[in-house]
Every structure is written in C-alpha cells, then in structure tokens.
Design an enzyme around this catalytic site. Sequence first.
Site, short mmCIF file in Angstrom:
data_model
loop_
_atom_site.label_atom_id
_atom_site.label_comp_id
_atom_site.label_asym_id
_atom_site.label_seq_id
_atom_site.Cartn_x
_atom_site.Cartn_y
_atom_site.Cartn_z
CE1 TYR A 1 -7.64 56.78 -21.69
CE2 TYR A 1 -5.73 56.14 -23.00
CZ TYR A 1 -6.38 56.23 -21.78
OH TYR A 1 -5.76 55.74 -20.66
CD GLU B 1 -7.10 49.70 -13.26
OE1 GLU B 1 -6.86 49.02 -14.27
OE2 GLU B 1 -7.97 50.58 -13.22
CG LEU C 1 -9.18 49.62 -18.90
CD1 LEU C 1 -10.38 50.49 -19.31
CD2 LEU C 1 -7.93 50.15 -19.58
N1 PDD Z 1 -3.27 52.26 -20.31
N2 PDD Z 1 -5.51 49.92 -16.40
C1 PDD Z 1 -5.37 51.23 -16.68
C2 PDD Z 1 -5.83 52.24 -15.69
C3 PDD Z 1 -4.79 51.63 -17.91
O1 PDD Z 1 -4.68 52.93 -18.19
C4 PDD Z 1 -4.34 50.63 -18.81
C5 PDD Z 1 -3.73 50.97 -20.13
C6 PDD Z 1 -4.49 49.28 -18.46
C7 PDD Z 1 -4.08 48.16 -19.37
O2 PDD Z 1 -4.94 48.05 -20.47
P1 PDD Z 1 -4.45 47.48 -21.87
O3 PDD Z 1 -3.83 46.15 -21.62
O4 PDD Z 1 -5.69 47.38 -22.65
O5 PDD Z 1 -3.48 48.47 -22.41
C8 PDD Z 1 -5.09 48.97 -17.26
C9 PDD Z 1 -2.83 52.75 -21.59
C10 PDD Z 1 -1.73 51.93 -22.20
C11 PDD Z 1 -2.47 54.23 -21.47
O6 PDD Z 1 -3.27 54.93 -20.86
O7 PDD Z 1 -1.44 54.66 -22.00
#
Ligand code: PDD
Length: 282
Positions: A30, A175, A199
């Site tokens: 996703y 994280e 991630l």
């Molecule tokens: N989550 N690490 C994890 C485990 C995440 O689920 C997310 C983002 C990030 C940050 O990634 P980005 O900057 O690309 O959004 C880091 C999304 C927003 C979610 O699951 O809703």
Amino acid sequence: MILVQDKLMEQKELHIGMEDRGYQFGDGIYEVIRIYNGCFFGMDEHLTRLERSARELQMSLPYAKDLLKKRLEDLAAVNNVKDGQVYLQVTRGVAERTHHFPDHADGVLIAYTKEAPRPYQKMADGIGVITTEDIRWLRCDIKSLNLLGNVLSKQKAKDAGCDEAILIRDGIVTEGSSSNVFIVKEGELVTHPADNLILNGITRNVLFKIAEESQLNVVEKKFGMDDLLNADEVMITSTTMEITPVVTIDGKPVQDGKPGPITKRLQEKFNLRIHEVQSVEN
Ligand code: PDD
C-alpha cells in the site's frame, strides 16, 4: 468515487473476493499519498516505492505507473479533494487459499481519497511517545499490508495517552509504528539507516533535502535508547504527520519539553516546499 483497477466507480459497486490474498494473508502492499490544495505531494516517489514493494514480493502491479498516476489524479479531481490523502493498495488477488503464490491471480488495486486537515496542533505543540520493543518481521522496508506489529505498538501508545510508539530492536531505535524517527545531537540530525529494519519514508527523504538546504548535516547511523533520551531534539516524519516534534518520551520531557529550534526551522522549510509544489502544479 473510488478507483478499482483502472476504473472509477461508486463504493457500493466494489466487491472484494472472500479469497482475496490481501484479506486472507495480508499479501499486498500500500501507499498513503498526501494532497495539499488539490495537488499530490511526492506522487512519483510514492509510486516508485510501490513498484519496489511489488518487486520485492514478486507481485505485479495491474498496470503501469504513468497510467496509475493519471487515474489517481482523476480520482482526486472527481472527489474534489482539497487537503487530504489517497490510500492505495494492491493485493496479489483472488485465488484458492494456499500459502504459496497461486499459479495465476490478477493483482487487485483499490484506491480512495479522504479529506484530512494537516495536524497543525500536534506539529506546533509536539507529541508524547512511548518506547516499545520492535516485534515486526525483518522486511520492514517493504510497505506491506502486514501491519500487526505496527498496530499493536500504536495501540500501546494510545493506551498510554500518547500519539506514537518508538520501536526498539536490540537496543537500537529503528522507527515509529507509522513514522521515521530523527534526533538532533550537537547540531546534527541522526536517523536509522534505510536498511531492512525500517521503511525508507518519503517524508524522511524530503527532510534530507531540506536539511541540506539549511546546511544541516544528516547522518544515517544506528543509535540507542540513551541517545534518544538525551537528544537535544527528537522528531518524527510521515506523510500524515509531516515533521512533528516529540516532546515527551515515556512520560519524561525531551530537554525543556518544548519543540526545539531546529525542528521548527525544518517545519518552516517543509511548508515552503508544499507551497512550491502547488505553484508548479497550478
Ligand atoms: N505510514 N515508517 C512506517 C512504519 C510507516 O508506516 C510510515 C508511513 C513511515 C513514513 O513514511 P512516509 O514518509 O513515506 O509516509 C515510516 C503511513 C503514513 C501509514 O501507514 O499511514
């Protein structure tokens, strides 16, 4: 309207197969992409990461990135989204239930939009976090639908009256449950390297760029609980939380318990970037 494969339709027309592998195994991927004033933010980067996640899971996307980009734009336009987000997922599709990949299944893509205000209050005041053991699998670099480790940690944070859980694996800060974590130490930004344990966030990479513009050094290296607790500033980044200061950790204040100057400076730069994207698109 929602997007199913490459067609826009009403939500009530959507039928999800009982044996969809996303539903039975979490066998899918996703993305969440932010929309500011009707413009997508970092769409290319998100779709490139989606392609990577698909490759790592030996899944194929139902159609090419360029068309997907166009369809997501159509979706946001038809729903007239101003400030919001799109959620997009692709599963391996419907097939008789066996753990291994089916010989044949067409990937199922769905996407929907929602209006969502920016988290102004939290970005200004900062948030409280807890720390908890990182119990996830060893491929956290793939943005997969398998989110139980993340879900359980976020619930733990919520139960403690906090907004995020910072995950610790073997004494190392990896994280957040749905965000990346940065600390400021002696004027430098430090964050976990983009390996299999985190991630590689799109917002994380935007932060790298704006830090560089601000002559701030970013170091990707492992750091522990002590570094986290003694940091000058702590912040999380994500598509939905942007750059948000962390002001308490396990109930203890980070320094004076207020958002720090470097975090604020980076937030200002981030705002400018959002405005730049809009002026390019419009
Ligand atoms: N989550 N690490 C994890 C485990 C995440 O689920 C997310 C983002 C990030 C940050 O990634 P980005 O900057 O690309 O959004 C880091 C999304 C927003 C979610 O699951 O809703």
